[in-house]
Enzyme design. Sequence first.
Site, PDB file in Angstrom:
ATOM      1  N   GLU A 119       0.833  -1.214   0.000  1.00 23.89           N
ATOM      2  CA  GLU A 119       0.000   0.000   0.000  1.00 23.89           C
ATOM      3  C   GLU A 119       0.865   1.261   0.000  1.00 23.89           C
ATOM      4  OE1 GLU A 119      -3.649   2.115   2.465  1.00 23.89           O
ATOM      5  OE2 GLU A 119      -2.008   1.261   3.585  1.00 23.89           O
ATOM      6  N   GLU A 140     -21.553   3.256  -0.484  1.00 23.89           N
ATOM      7  CA  GLU A 140     -22.770   3.166   0.324  1.00 23.89           C
ATOM      8  C   GLU A 140     -22.515   2.466   1.664  1.00 23.89           C
ATOM      9  OE1 GLU A 140     -24.501  -0.878  -1.843  1.00 23.89           O
ATOM     10  OE2 GLU A 140     -25.458   1.067  -2.191  1.00 23.89           O
TER      11      GLU A 140
END
Lengths: 185, 185
Positions: A119, A140
């Site tokens: 990462e 969402e």
Amino acid sequence: MKKFEEKTIHSKEIYNGKIIRLQIDDVVLPDGNMAKREIVKHPGAVAVIAINDENKIIMVEQYRKPLERSLLEIPAGKLEYGEEPLVTAERELEEETGYAAGKMEHLISFYTSPGFADELIHLYIATDLKKIDNPKIGDEDEFVELYEITLEEAVQYVEEKRIYDAKTAYAVLYLQLKMAMTPNE
Amino acid sequence: MKKFEEKTIHSKEIYNGKIIRLQIDDVVLPDGNMAKREIVKHPGAVAVIAINDENKIIMVEQYRKPLERSLLEIPAGKLEYGEEPLVTAERELEEETGYAAGKMEHLISFYTSPGFADELIHLYIATDLKKIDNPKIGDEDEFVELYEITLEEAVQYVEEKRIYDAKTAYAVLYLQLKMAMTPNE
């Protein structure tokens, strides 16, 4: 940059998920011996130090399942496939805070956990912020609460471990340094 | 700290390795919907900003398989099971650099990647360094090269991305701030 290189003999994918992949590599060490390396592949991310006209830092509170607690963090998000980090930074700032930045500058990029993950976080500074009338909504399954805090509050929150992650701790330290190097007005 | 809590309905272990474990949790979101969370469990780690009597920072160069390159980092290592971070810091400093610290102070702790991992790094500052005659040797699959560099060199290496990880970037920034706040002698 290839010093002590570990050549891959065999690589096995263990898991391929929504955010991360896990692979186990068999490698040859510099002395000829073998070892296993556990590697988490991640698409990379951006984070944004956003400063409003009152010199306050925009923070979002968010539940972090791996820690089973919420943290106060600077706005951040994963790179979509093929996306330029600057575009991600503008998108995440809008989705998480409802702000657009008149000025967005790259500050630094760093690997978060080079021992087991690839990462890479790209850190941006956003200023000249304007509230967007109908901002895009983010994922969402993301629930965040917005805060606008002073540098003094941020330093306090670091001490209280409410701010408790590398990118946000780096952001607070960076603003402290900037303040220390700016002559008093 | 439990705001927006995500309750676990089911947790499945995908992998249990030498350094990390991977589990997938099914969670209930604050709005009642379901989501999956990919979680890497890590034992935690320490890192040491070690400053010698010439005001130089001790760094180690090490190959990082997830990045397929070597990085210059401050000495660091994983916590052994049940080990106090201070003990880990002293051990890793000895194993990776051959130094013992007359003074070892905790500076800050932070999560490196709270979105997908629970790795917590404890950062220490070591001063009053003494070379140990017969230092303990670290993991046999670790190959590191020692550097002693000035703060100016460290800042340069950050720009050149030879220093390129969160904990070391934080350490360099911290030393810059300390220098900025120390009146010139």
